[in-house]
Design an enzyme around this catalytic site. Structure first.
Site, PDB file in Angstrom:
ATOM      1  N   PRO A   9       0.798  -1.223   0.000  1.00  0.00           N
ATOM      2  CA  PRO A   9       0.000   0.000   0.000  1.00  0.00           C
ATOM      3  C   PRO A   9       0.829   1.271   0.000  1.00  0.00           C
ATOM      4  O   PRO A   9       1.843   1.375   0.688  1.00  0.00           O
ATOM      5  CB  PRO A   9      -0.814  -0.087   1.290  1.00  0.00           C
ATOM      6  CG  PRO A   9      -0.508  -1.364   1.933  1.00  0.00           C
ATOM      7  CD  PRO A   9       0.522  -2.075   1.149  1.00  0.00           C
ATOM      8  N   ASN A  10       0.363   2.205  -0.806  1.00  0.00           N
ATOM      9  CA  ASN A  10       0.883   3.568  -0.908  1.00  0.00           C
ATOM     10  C   ASN A  10       2.235   3.688  -1.594  1.00  0.00           C
ATOM     11  O   ASN A  10       2.708   4.794  -1.807  1.00  0.00           O
ATOM     12  CB  ASN A  10       0.939   4.242   0.475  1.00  0.00           C
ATOM     13  CG  ASN A  10      -0.440   4.364   1.078  1.00  0.00           C
ATOM     14  OD1 ASN A  10      -1.355   4.843   0.426  1.00  0.00           O
ATOM     15  ND2 ASN A  10      -0.604   3.907   2.300  1.00  0.00           N
ATOM     16  N   ARG A  17       3.787  11.220  -1.487  1.00  0.00           N
ATOM     17  CA  ARG A  17       3.567  11.162  -0.033  1.00  0.00           C
ATOM     18  C   ARG A  17       4.869  11.360   0.741  1.00  0.00           C
ATOM     19  O   ARG A  17       5.908  10.840   0.354  1.00  0.00           O
ATOM     20  CB  ARG A  17       2.902   9.842   0.352  1.00  0.00           C
ATOM     21  CG  ARG A  17       3.813   8.641   0.240  1.00  0.00           C
ATOM     22  CD  ARG A  17       3.107   7.345   0.599  1.00  0.00           C
ATOM     23  NE  ARG A  17       3.024   7.137   2.025  1.00  0.00           N
ATOM     24  CZ  ARG A  17       3.497   6.060   2.642  1.00  0.00           C
ATOM     25  NH1 ARG A  17       4.079   5.100   1.964  1.00  0.00           N
ATOM     26  NH2 ARG A  17       3.386   5.948   3.933  1.00  0.00           N
ATOM     27  N   TYR A  22      10.283   9.489   2.113  1.00  0.00           N
ATOM     28  CA  TYR A  22      10.365   8.536   0.997  1.00  0.00           C
ATOM     29  C   TYR A  22      11.026   9.101  -0.257  1.00  0.00           C
ATOM     30  O   TYR A  22      11.214   8.373  -1.221  1.00  0.00           O
ATOM     31  CB  TYR A  22       8.966   8.027   0.658  1.00  0.00           C
ATOM     32  CG  TYR A  22       8.320   7.306   1.818  1.00  0.00           C
ATOM     33  CD1 TYR A  22       8.769   6.049   2.218  1.00  0.00           C
ATOM     34  CD2 TYR A  22       7.289   7.892   2.535  1.00  0.00           C
ATOM     35  CE1 TYR A  22       8.209   5.392   3.294  1.00  0.00           C
ATOM     36  CE2 TYR A  22       6.714   7.237   3.616  1.00  0.00           C
ATOM     37  CZ  TYR A  22       7.176   6.003   3.992  1.00  0.00           C
ATOM     38  OH  TYR A  22       6.621   5.350   5.057  1.00  0.00           O
ATOM     39  N   ASN A  74       8.199  -5.170  -0.347  1.00  0.00           N
ATOM     40  CA  ASN A  74       7.998  -4.052   0.564  1.00  0.00           C
ATOM     41  C   ASN A  74       6.511  -4.087   0.897  1.00  0.00           C
ATOM     42  O   ASN A  74       5.701  -3.573   0.134  1.00  0.00           O
ATOM     43  CB  ASN A  74       8.395  -2.724  -0.073  1.00  0.00           C
ATOM     44  CG  ASN A  74       8.247  -1.563   0.896  1.00  0.00           C
ATOM     45  OD1 ASN A  74       7.523  -1.647   1.885  1.00  0.00           O
ATOM     46  ND2 ASN A  74       8.912  -0.464   0.584  1.00  0.00           N
ATOM     47  N   ALA A  77       2.602  -0.797   5.066  1.00  0.00           N
ATOM     48  CA  ALA A  77       2.014  -0.886   6.409  1.00  0.00           C
ATOM     49  C   ALA A  77       1.618  -2.313   6.772  1.00  0.00           C
ATOM     50  O   ALA A  77       1.539  -2.649   7.961  1.00  0.00           O
ATOM     51  CB  ALA A  77       0.811   0.040   6.517  1.00  0.00           C
ATOM     52  N   ASP A  87       1.959 -15.424   6.404  1.00  0.00           N
ATOM     53  CA  ASP A  87       1.718 -16.836   6.127  1.00  0.00           C
ATOM     54  C   ASP A  87       1.912 -17.165   4.648  1.00  0.00           C
ATOM     55  O   ASP A  87       2.430 -18.226   4.308  1.00  0.00           O
ATOM     56  CB  ASP A  87       0.322 -17.241   6.587  1.00  0.00           C
ATOM     57  CG  ASP A  87       0.191 -17.285   8.104  1.00  0.00           C
ATOM     58  OD1 ASP A  87       1.219 -17.194   8.807  1.00  0.00           O
ATOM     59  OD2 ASP A  87      -0.958 -17.397   8.582  1.00  0.00           O
ATOM     60  N   GLU A  98      12.771  -8.673   2.539  1.00  0.00           N
ATOM     61  CA  GLU A  98      11.875  -7.569   2.889  1.00  0.00           C
ATOM     62  C   GLU A  98      12.650  -6.263   2.773  1.00  0.00           C
ATOM     63  O   GLU A  98      13.775  -6.172   3.283  1.00  0.00           O
ATOM     64  CB  GLU A  98      11.371  -7.770   4.320  1.00  0.00           C
ATOM     65  CG  GLU A  98      10.438  -6.674   4.788  1.00  0.00           C
ATOM     66  CD  GLU A  98       9.961  -6.904   6.209  1.00  0.00           C
ATOM     67  OE1 GLU A  98       9.291  -7.915   6.458  1.00  0.00           O
ATOM     68  OE2 GLU A  98      10.312  -6.078   7.077  1.00  0.00           O
ATOM     69  N   HIS A 100      12.494  -1.887   3.018  1.00  0.00           N
ATOM     70  CA  HIS A 100      11.815  -0.648   3.427  1.00  0.00           C
ATOM     71  C   HIS A 100      12.698   0.523   3.025  1.00  0.00           C
ATOM     72  O   HIS A 100      13.914   0.493   3.272  1.00  0.00           O
ATOM     73  CB  HIS A 100      11.556  -0.638   4.932  1.00  0.00           C
ATOM     74  CG  HIS A 100      10.667  -1.746   5.353  1.00  0.00           C
ATOM     75  ND1 HIS A 100       9.311  -1.725   5.143  1.00  0.00           N
ATOM     76  CD2 HIS A 100      10.961  -2.940   5.922  1.00  0.00           C
ATOM     77  CE1 HIS A 100       8.796  -2.857   5.596  1.00  0.00           C
ATOM     78  NE2 HIS A 100       9.783  -3.612   6.049  1.00  0.00           N
ATOM     79  N   ARG A 107      11.757   5.242  13.342  1.00  0.00           N
ATOM     80  CA  ARG A 107      10.472   5.892  13.120  1.00  0.00           C
ATOM     81  C   ARG A 107       9.510   5.565  14.257  1.00  0.00           C
ATOM     82  O   ARG A 107       9.935   5.125  15.322  1.00  0.00           O
ATOM     83  CB  ARG A 107       9.923   5.484  11.759  1.00  0.00           C
ATOM     84  CG  ARG A 107      10.862   5.981  10.645  1.00  0.00           C
ATOM     85  CD  ARG A 107      10.291   5.937   9.290  1.00  0.00           C
ATOM     86  NE  ARG A 107       9.037   6.653   9.197  1.00  0.00           N
ATOM     87  CZ  ARG A 107       8.134   6.412   8.262  1.00  0.00           C
ATOM     88  NH1 ARG A 107       8.338   5.464   7.367  1.00  0.00           N
ATOM     89  NH2 ARG A 107       7.012   7.089   8.209  1.00  0.00           N
TER      90      ARG A 107
END
Length: 145
Positions: A9-10, A17, A22, A74, A77, A87, A98, A100, A107
């Site tokens: 998301p986003n 944003r 970012y 990524n 949220a 899962d 992963e 970010h 943060r």
């Protein structure tokens, strides 16, 4: 080699944003950067983005059957609370990283928790968009062992 890059998301709002966190580069810049990496490495790299948890899970499950050899994700949220994505990641036995963009350890408290990290082979954070390229390199190296 076939690598799947999933953005949650986003991430499609990169450059729009919270630019101080970012950056100012947009999502097309990110996907173009990844495609340049694909050309440089000779890999087939697919970018997938969704704001919907189920769509991310569906794509992870498809990766099990479509010849994908590594996943860069990524989860946005969803990182902090999606046991369903956790899962789905645990269900596929291939290298997973992963990523970010920001340093999640510096943060808000909730961002320091990752329920998905434990089912990935590696986690990269705080490296900006470059973290994606580092994750791709990790997947390539792991698959060549």
């Amino acid at each position: 080699m076939k690598i799947l890059v999933i953005n949650g998301p986003n991430l499609n709002f990169l450059g729009i944003r919270e630019k101080g966190i970012y950056g100012t580069q947009d999502y097309k810049y990110l996907t173009d950067m990844i495609q340049s990496k694909a050309e440089e490495t000779g890999c087939e790299i697919e970018c997938f983005q969704s704001n919907h948890e189920g769509a991310i899970i569906d794509r992870l499950q498809e990766a099990y059957f479509d010849g994908t050899e590594g996943v860069v994700i990524n989860p946005g949220a969803f990182t902090h609370y999606s046991y369903a994505i956790r899962d789905a990641l645990a269900s596929i036995t291939l290298p997973k990283v992963e990523v970010h963009i920001s340093d999640i350890t510096k943060r808000e408290e909730f961002r320091r928790i990752s329920v998905t990290k434990v089912v990935c082979d590696h986690q990269i954070y705080g490296e900006g968009l470059e973290g994606y390229l580092m994750a791709i390199d990790f997947i390539i190296a792991k698959c060549q062992k």
